[in-house]
Each structure stands twice: as structure tokens, then as C-alpha cells.
Design a protein around this motif. Structure first.
Motif, PDB file in Angstrom:
ATOM      1  N   HIS A  23       1.261  -1.258   0.074  1.00 20.41           N
ATOM      2  CA  HIS A  23       0.066   0.118   0.097  1.00 20.41           C
ATOM      3  C   HIS A  23       1.042   1.094   0.000  1.00 20.41           C
ATOM      4  N   LEU A  69       1.842   5.329   0.758  1.00 24.19           N
ATOM      5  CA  LEU A  69       1.133   5.647   1.178  1.00 24.19           C
ATOM      6  C   LEU A  69       1.427   7.875   0.832  1.00 24.19           C
ATOM      7  N   SER A  70      -0.027   8.651   0.819  1.00 22.85           N
ATOM      8  CA  SER A  70       0.723   9.798   0.008  1.00 22.85           C
ATOM      9  C   SER A  70       1.475  10.173   1.036  1.00 22.85           C
ATOM     10  N   SER A 109       1.772  12.024   4.839  1.00 22.26           N
ATOM     11  CA  SER A 109       2.460  11.327   6.045  1.00 22.26           C
ATOM     12  C   SER A 109       3.619  12.482   6.282  1.00 22.26           C
ATOM     13  N   GLU A 125      -3.187  11.165  10.709  1.00 21.11           N
ATOM     14  CA  GLU A 125      -3.306   9.980  10.031  1.00 21.11           C
ATOM     15  C   GLU A 125      -4.499   9.612  10.068  1.00 21.11           C
ATOM     16  N   ILE A 126      -5.058   9.172   9.350  1.00 18.15           N
ATOM     17  CA  ILE A 126      -5.816   8.779   8.895  1.00 18.15           C
ATOM     18  C   ILE A 126      -6.921   7.180   9.259  1.00 18.15           C
ATOM     19  N   ASP A 174      -8.695   4.939   7.363  1.00 14.17           N
ATOM     20  CA  ASP A 174      -8.468   3.653   6.776  1.00 14.17           C
ATOM     21  C   ASP A 174      -7.965   4.064   6.024  1.00 14.17           C
ATOM     22  N   GLU A 175      -6.280   3.072   5.968  1.00 14.97           N
ATOM     23  CA  GLU A 175      -5.652   3.614   4.112  1.00 14.97           C
ATOM     24  C   GLU A 175      -6.321   3.758   2.419  1.00 14.97           C
ATOM     25  N   LYS A 176      -7.106   2.063   3.480  1.00 18.07           N
ATOM     26  CA  LYS A 176      -7.728   2.076   2.372  1.00 18.07           C
ATOM     27  C   LYS A 176      -8.745   2.327   1.488  1.00 18.07           C
ATOM     28  N   GLN A 236     -11.201   8.658   2.062  1.00 21.04           N
ATOM     29  CA  GLN A 236      -9.599   8.995   3.446  1.00 21.04           C
ATOM     30  C   GLN A 236      -8.583   9.305   2.587  1.00 21.04           C
ATOM     31  N   LYS A 237      -8.206   8.396   1.610  1.00 24.62           N
ATOM     32  CA  LYS A 237      -6.955   8.286   1.366  1.00 24.62           C
ATOM     33  C   LYS A 237      -6.722   9.859   0.370  1.00 24.62           C
ATOM     34  N   TRP A 256      -6.417  12.811   2.463  1.00 25.89           N
ATOM     35  CA  TRP A 256      -5.563  12.585   3.996  1.00 25.89           C
ATOM     36  C   TRP A 256      -4.352  13.708   3.425  1.00 25.89           C
TER      37      TRP A 256
END
Length: 214
Positions: A11, A13-14, A18, A83-84, A86-88, A92-93, A96
Motif C-alpha cells: 500500500h 502512503l500519501s 504522511s 493519520e487517517i 483506514d488507508e484503504k 479518506q486517502k 489525507w
């Protein structure tokens, strides 16, 4: 022979989300639950802004509405991690990095402040600051190629300076409100594409068009 993988299941990350937000000792953060949440439709789903984050510092205080899925880790007093839940989760992603940038802009605004400039280009174009004798309200007044003088009252917490007759510098802690006020002034005479006359925002440039030949 080692095979090259064309994709990965790891996965990602942003990069913005991040990134940490650096705090100074004089910045204070506090969060409270909102009694009446703000609901923003997002396609078939929605974002519920139900927390009010207050960022206070030497330059003032900024309030941000944030959703519950945005989490802040302030274990280190000098570094704030965003942070969030649920990264999936697609929404939300996607939000972020946006909320990390909003929080970082607020922290920078209450410590160092933000600034924007408007440049006036054209024969007779100029800008001046005037104070209303009756109300004490300070105004930005502009001559931009029309018979009358145009302008707007300067909002609270925004400071304007005129280093020259064709340059206006705006300063304030809230980047969004600062640029919104600058955009309202610019829209009174945006740059036109033939002679290049108008009000330019920061480092804005335009490509001039060839004059129409009859």
C-alpha cells in the motif's frame, strides 16, 4: 533470471499526508466536538466534519473543521503526525494530504503568517489605502482604467501595505481568507490577453494574444 514485477501489493502512503507538521513551543492545539456537524457530499458518499480544531499562536488563532477519520499524533511536542483511520478507504486517502496541508498552513499562519502580492499593470493603474473618517474602516482603493475609484474594505486580521503605487502586499495568518480577499480584488480587473493590462496575483503571468486585424 529474476523476473521483474510490474506491480506491487504494498500500500502506497500519501507523500503529503504522511509528512510531519513541525510545531514551535508557542503553538497550542485544541479540539472539540461540534454540536452541528457539516456534511459535504462526495459522490455517493459523504464527509462529515464534526470536530473543530483550534490552532493558536503569536499571530492569532485559526479554527478548522475536520472529520473524525483524521487522527493527530502529538506524542512529540515538536512534531505533529497526521493519520487517517483506514488507508484503504478511497475518500479518506484522497483527503489525507488536503487536511495535512490545511493544518500545516494554519500552524505556519499563526507563527510566521502568510503573504500575497497584487501587481497593477497599466497606464494610470494604481492602488492606495484609505481610512473611512466616520467608521474608521480601512479600504483598498484602486484606479484600474475606469472613471471611478473601486475598492473593498480590508477584512479583520488582514494587513495591507503599498510599497509603491502599483504594488499591494497582503499579510495575515489565515491563508485561505488572505487569498480569497486577494482574488476578489484581482477579479475587479483581471489581466486582459491583448495588452496585458490588469491586476496580477503573486507571480502570475499571461500569454499575450495577437491583436485582431479587421
Amino acid at each position: 533470471m529474476q523476473r521483474r514485477l510490474l506491480h506491487t501489493t504494498r500500500h502506497t502512503l500519501s507523500h503529503i499526508g504522511s509528512s510531519p507538521v513541525f510545531l514551535t513551543p508557542d503553538v497550542k492545539l485544541s479540539s472539540v466536538q461540534m454540536l452541528v456537524p457539516t456534511v459535504i457530499p462526495k459522490g455517493t458518499q459523504k464527509i462529515v466534519l464534526n470536530r473543530l480544531l483550534s490552532v493558536a499562536g503569536p499571530k492569532g488563532e485559526i479554527n478548522l473543521q475536520i472529520p473524525d477519520f483524521v487522527k493527530m499524533d502529538a506524542g512529540n511536542p515538536a512534531v505533529l503526525k497526521i493519520e487517517i483511520e483506514d488507508e484503504k478507504n478511497k475518500i479518506q486517502k484522497s483527503m489525507w494530504g488536503t487536511y495535512r496541508s490545511l493544518i500545516n498552513n494554519a500552524v505556519v499562519g499563526v507563527t510566521d503568517g502568510h503573504s500575497s502580492t497584487l501587481r497593477f499593470k497599466g497606464t494610470g493603474y494604481r492602488v492606495m489605502l484609505e481610512k473611512d473618517a466616520k467608521t474608521g474602516q480601512e479600504w483598498v482603493k484602486m484606479k484600474v482604467g475606469r472613471c471611478n475609484v473601486e475598492g473593498l474594505p480590508i477584512p479583520e486580521h488582514i494587513v495591507c501595505e503599498t510599497p509603491s503605487q502599483t504594488l499591494l502586499v497582503l499579510r495575515g495568518p489565515d491563508k485561505q481568507k488572505l487569498n480569497l480577499f486577494a482574488a476578489r480584488l484581482r477579479n475587479m480587473r483581471p489581466p486582459e490577453p491583448y495588452k496585458g493590462k490588469g491586476i496580477y496575483f503573486n507571480d502570475e503571468t499571461i500569454k499575450l494574444k495577437a491583436k485582431k486585424v479587421k
